[in-house]
Design a protein around this motif. Structure first.
Motif, PDB file in Angstrom:
ATOM      1  N   VAL A 148     -15.887  -9.927  12.242  1.00 17.83           N
ATOM      2  CA  VAL A 148     -15.950  -9.250  10.755  1.00 17.83           C
ATOM      3  C   VAL A 148     -14.720  -8.282  10.767  1.00 17.83           C
ATOM      4  O   VAL A 148     -14.098  -7.969   9.701  1.00 17.83           O
ATOM      5  N   ARG A 149     -14.153  -7.574  11.955  1.00 18.44           N
ATOM      6  CA  ARG A 149     -13.137  -6.697  12.104  1.00 18.44           C
ATOM      7  C   ARG A 149     -11.828  -7.298  11.523  1.00 18.44           C
ATOM      8  O   ARG A 149     -11.114  -6.661  10.814  1.00 18.44           O
ATOM      9  N   GLU A 150     -11.733  -8.742  12.078  1.00 15.25           N
ATOM     10  CA  GLU A 150     -10.313  -9.376  11.680  1.00 15.25           C
ATOM     11  C   GLU A 150     -10.513  -9.591  10.094  1.00 15.25           C
ATOM     12  O   GLU A 150      -9.289  -9.495   9.568  1.00 15.25           O
ATOM     13  N   GLU A 151     -11.696  -9.900   9.711  1.00 17.91           N
ATOM     14  CA  GLU A 151     -11.629 -10.397   8.106  1.00 17.91           C
ATOM     15  C   GLU A 151     -11.141  -8.960   7.426  1.00 17.91           C
ATOM     16  O   GLU A 151     -10.564  -9.093   6.363  1.00 17.91           O
ATOM     17  N   ILE A 152     -11.997  -7.873   7.955  1.00 22.02           N
ATOM     18  CA  ILE A 152     -11.606  -6.467   7.306  1.00 22.02           C
ATOM     19  C   ILE A 152     -10.083  -6.221   7.133  1.00 22.02           C
ATOM     20  O   ILE A 152      -9.393  -5.637   6.082  1.00 22.02           O
ATOM     21  N   GLN A 153      -9.555  -6.489   8.538  1.00 21.54           N
ATOM     22  CA  GLN A 153      -8.020  -6.128   8.549  1.00 21.54           C
ATOM     23  C   GLN A 153      -7.360  -7.126   7.703  1.00 21.54           C
ATOM     24  O   GLN A 153      -6.385  -6.398   7.118  1.00 21.54           O
ATOM     25  N   SER A 154      -7.663  -8.298   7.468  1.00 20.25           N
ATOM     26  CA  SER A 154      -6.825  -9.248   6.698  1.00 20.25           C
ATOM     27  C   SER A 154      -6.948  -8.866   5.315  1.00 20.25           C
ATOM     28  O   SER A 154      -6.075  -9.189   4.442  1.00 20.25           O
ATOM     29  N   PHE A 155      -8.114  -8.078   4.885  1.00 19.35           N
ATOM     30  CA  PHE A 155      -8.323  -7.810   3.381  1.00 19.35           C
ATOM     31  C   PHE A 155      -7.495  -6.739   3.151  1.00 19.35           C
ATOM     32  O   PHE A 155      -6.961  -6.311   2.073  1.00 19.35           O
ATOM     33  N   ARG A 156      -7.276  -5.707   4.067  1.00 21.61           N
ATOM     34  CA  ARG A 156      -6.317  -4.674   3.996  1.00 21.61           C
ATOM     35  C   ARG A 156      -4.984  -5.145   3.744  1.00 21.61           C
ATOM     36  O   ARG A 156      -4.385  -4.226   3.175  1.00 21.61           O
ATOM     37  N   ASN A 157      -4.554  -6.147   4.504  1.00 18.00           N
ATOM     38  CA  ASN A 157      -3.176  -6.590   4.266  1.00 18.00           C
ATOM     39  C   ASN A 157      -3.085  -7.405   3.199  1.00 18.00           C
ATOM     40  O   ASN A 157      -2.024  -8.192   3.004  1.00 18.00           O
ATOM     41  N   HIS A 158      -4.343  -7.881   2.614  1.00 15.84           N
ATOM     42  CA  HIS A 158      -4.072  -8.855   1.374  1.00 15.84           C
ATOM     43  C   HIS A 158      -3.471  -8.284   0.146  1.00 15.84           C
ATOM     44  O   HIS A 158      -3.774  -7.209  -0.151  1.00 15.84           O
ATOM     45  N   TYR A 159      -2.590  -9.099  -0.391  1.00 10.91           N
ATOM     46  CA  TYR A 159      -2.203  -8.669  -1.690  1.00 10.91           C
ATOM     47  C   TYR A 159      -2.264  -9.963  -2.699  1.00 10.91           C
ATOM     48  O   TYR A 159      -2.432 -10.956  -2.460  1.00 10.91           O
ATOM     49  N   THR A 160      -1.960  -9.453  -4.063  1.00 12.64           N
ATOM     50  CA  THR A 160      -1.834 -10.614  -5.053  1.00 12.64           C
ATOM     51  C   THR A 160      -0.950 -10.131  -6.187  1.00 12.64           C
ATOM     52  O   THR A 160      -0.434  -8.889  -6.362  1.00 12.64           O
ATOM     53  N   ILE A 161      -0.287 -11.247  -6.661  1.00 16.21           N
ATOM     54  CA  ILE A 161       0.585 -10.702  -7.833  1.00 16.21           C
ATOM     55  C   ILE A 161       0.072 -10.964  -9.093  1.00 16.21           C
ATOM     56  O   ILE A 161      -0.717 -11.846  -9.400  1.00 16.21           O
ATOM     57  N   ILE A 162       0.345  -9.940  -9.988  1.00 18.27           N
ATOM     58  CA  ILE A 162      -0.092 -10.037 -11.385  1.00 18.27           C
ATOM     59  C   ILE A 162       1.189 -10.323 -12.298  1.00 18.27           C
ATOM     60  O   ILE A 162       2.188  -9.493 -12.117  1.00 18.27           O
ATOM     61  N   ASN A 163       1.019 -11.037 -12.952  1.00 11.26           N
ATOM     62  CA  ASN A 163       2.017 -11.575 -14.144  1.00 11.26           C
ATOM     63  C   ASN A 163       1.923 -10.677 -15.447  1.00 11.26           C
ATOM     64  O   ASN A 163       0.787 -10.306 -15.721  1.00 11.26           O
ATOM     65  N   SER A 164       2.969 -10.418 -16.167  1.00 13.31           N
ATOM     66  CA  SER A 164       2.792  -9.637 -17.316  1.00 13.31           C
ATOM     67  C   SER A 164       2.170 -10.430 -18.467  1.00 13.31           C
ATOM     68  O   SER A 164       1.550  -9.885 -19.347  1.00 13.31           O
ATOM     69  N   SER A 165       1.913 -11.806 -18.121  1.00 13.27           N
ATOM     70  CA  SER A 165       1.377 -12.530 -19.294  1.00 13.27           C
ATOM     71  C   SER A 165      -0.203 -12.644 -18.877  1.00 13.27           C
ATOM     72  O   SER A 165      -1.151 -13.303 -19.568  1.00 13.27           O
ATOM     73  N   ASP A 166      -0.659 -12.061 -17.672  1.00  9.36           N
ATOM     74  CA  ASP A 166      -2.076 -12.211 -17.605  1.00  9.36           C
ATOM     75  C   ASP A 166      -3.147 -11.313 -18.433  1.00  9.36           C
ATOM     76  O   ASP A 166      -2.654 -10.403 -18.825  1.00  9.36           O
ATOM     77  N   THR A 167      -4.323 -11.809 -18.614  1.00  9.51           N
ATOM     78  CA  THR A 167      -5.095 -11.200 -19.706  1.00  9.51           C
ATOM     79  C   THR A 167      -6.293 -10.976 -19.110  1.00  9.51           C
ATOM     80  O   THR A 167      -6.747 -11.380 -17.896  1.00  9.51           O
ATOM     81  N   CYS A 168      -7.132  -9.998 -19.560  1.00 11.27           N
ATOM     82  CA  CYS A 168      -8.548  -9.555 -19.336  1.00 11.27           C
ATOM     83  C   CYS A 168      -9.546 -10.805 -19.581  1.00 11.27           C
ATOM     84  O   CYS A 168      -9.183 -11.422 -20.699  1.00 11.27           O
ATOM     85  N   GLU A 169     -10.305 -11.093 -18.749  1.00 11.03           N
ATOM     86  CA  GLU A 169     -11.103 -12.319 -19.035  1.00 11.03           C
ATOM     87  C   GLU A 169     -12.291 -12.150 -20.052  1.00 11.03           C
ATOM     88  O   GLU A 169     -12.739 -13.085 -20.614  1.00 11.03           O
ATOM     89  N   VAL A 170     -12.276 -10.582 -20.318  1.00 14.31           N
ATOM     90  CA  VAL A 170     -13.415 -10.428 -21.442  1.00 14.31           C
ATOM     91  C   VAL A 170     -12.740 -10.371 -22.916  1.00 14.31           C
ATOM     92  O   VAL A 170     -13.097 -11.100 -23.800  1.00 14.31           O
ATOM     93  N   CYS A 171     -11.633  -9.529 -23.022  1.00 12.84           N
ATOM     94  CA  CYS A 171     -11.221  -9.619 -24.408  1.00 12.84           C
ATOM     95  C   CYS A 171      -9.986 -10.244 -24.517  1.00 12.84           C
ATOM     96  O   CYS A 171      -9.528 -10.395 -25.786  1.00 12.84           O
ATOM     97  N   ASN A 172      -9.496 -10.858 -23.634  1.00  8.06           N
ATOM     98  CA  ASN A 172      -8.357 -11.750 -23.522  1.00  8.06           C
ATOM     99  C   ASN A 172      -6.831 -10.943 -24.309  1.00  8.06           C
ATOM    100  O   ASN A 172      -6.016 -11.698 -24.769  1.00  8.06           O
ATOM    101  N   ILE A 173      -6.852  -9.858 -24.035  1.00  7.00           N
ATOM    102  CA  ILE A 173      -5.631  -8.988 -24.225  1.00  7.00           C
ATOM    103  C   ILE A 173      -5.041  -8.806 -22.947  1.00  7.00           C
ATOM    104  O   ILE A 173      -5.369  -8.741 -21.861  1.00  7.00           O
ATOM    105  N   ALA A 174      -3.585  -8.518 -23.135  1.00  4.76           N
ATOM    106  CA  ALA A 174      -2.810  -8.137 -22.113  1.00  4.76           C
ATOM    107  C   ALA A 174      -3.626  -7.421 -21.003  1.00  4.76           C
ATOM    108  O   ALA A 174      -3.858  -6.164 -21.408  1.00  4.76           O
ATOM    109  N   LEU A 175      -3.344  -7.844 -19.799  1.00  2.00           N
ATOM    110  CA  LEU A 175      -4.025  -7.078 -18.724  1.00  2.00           C
ATOM    111  C   LEU A 175      -3.730  -5.533 -18.559  1.00  2.00           C
ATOM    112  O   LEU A 175      -4.202  -4.557 -18.116  1.00  2.00           O
TER     113      LEU A 175
END
Length: 290
Positions: free
Chosen positions: A155-182
């Motif tokens: 569990v500690r290792e998973e928590i640590q991995s989440f702390r170092n986790h990242y993701t890339i957001i593109n300018s074209s990404d939209t909201c799942e609800v309104c479908n407008i630019a995020l």
């Protein structure tokens, strides 16, 4: 006794006054009936004590009929029976046979009932077996502790991995609800890669929140609005966390709103039977489709 047996052992279902019946049986010295009636009233210790004056098997029967959830009571009842079996007789074989009938008592529980003239040699085999059982229990506990330690480390290792986790957001990404630019408004992004504007997520999640959470969320939003209008508030830390008052309020809002993904969390499971079209909107939507 035939009538009492036919009525069963459920106090609420018997067709007679149990207290009156017990008093009547006591006056007429009907001990076996008194035992059964005492058990029916939940007077298990009195029932076993009286049963021991009648028949040993009857006492065992009453001990077995006591509530299974109350282990302390059951052990106490069986110790009463053990004392009756052992005291004054010092019959080792009978005592060992008795131990086989109940898992709640061990050899060490009945040793005080033997006279001082009985030597430990008589219990050598029983004591060795008891020690082996204790050693096995200790080993099982060690194994469980090792498994728990490994699980905690994972569990500690998973928590640590989440702390170092990242993701890339593109300018074209939209909201799942309104479908407008995020990126045009504050947003949340979950590990499952679902993305929502903060206000869209709150609007969708709001109806499923309980009254307490709704009130707390409204109060936090008022606090955040006040803090946003104040100056230099970010430089003021609060409590032992060292976080600013605004950050603390935001963190609590996040815990309510973004504790789980709107589409992947328990909220979706809770709303699985919710209609796609509300009853109030049904006629309007049908007219649009015509």
């Amino acid at each position: 006794m035939e009538y009492l047996n036919s009525q069963g052992q459920e106090l609420s279902l018997v067709n007679y006054d149990v207290h009156f019946a017990l008093r009547l049986c006591h006056e007429n010295n009907l001990k076996e009936a008194c035992v059964q009636l005492s058990g029916l009233l939940g007077l298990w210790e009195a029932a076993v004590d009286l049963a021991l004056t009648v028949d040993l098997d009857l006492a065992k029967k009453m001990a077995n009929m006591s509530p299974e959830s109350d282990l302390e009571l059951r052990k106490k009842l069986w110790l009463k029976i053990a004392q009756n079996v052992v005291s004054g007789k010092d019959d080792i074989q009978q005592a060992m046979a008795f131990l086989q009938q109940c898992d709640l008592i061990k050899i060490e529980d009945i040793l005080p009932f033997f006279s001082d003239f009985v030597t430990i040699d008589h219990f050598k085999d029983a004591i060795c077996n008891s020690l082996k059982e204790y050693n096995q229990n200790i080993q099982n506990l060690k194994d469980e502790m090792e498994e728990a330690t490994k699980a905690a480390e994972q569990v500690r290792e998973e928590i640590q991995s989440f702390r170092n986790h990242y993701t890339i957001i593109n300018s074209s990404d939209t909201c799942e609800v309104c479908n407008i630019a995020l990126m045009i408004r504050p947003f949340y992004m979950f590990p499952c890669h679902h993305k929502f504007h903060s206000d869209c997520l709150l609007a969708e999640l709001g109806p499923s929140l309980g009254p307490a959470k709704k009130n707390r969320l409204a109060d936090l939003e008022r606090q955040l609005k006040i803090l946003n209008n104040q100056t230099n508030i970010d430089s003021i830390s609060t409590g032992s966390t060292g976080m600013s008052a605004r950050d603390l309020v935001k963190s609590e809002i996040d815990n309510i709103v973004a504790s789980e993904c709107l589409y992947c969390g328990e909220n979706m499971i809770r709303n699985i039977d919710k209609a796609f079209v509300e009853d109030n909107d049904y006629e309007h939507i049908m007219r649009e489709w015509e």
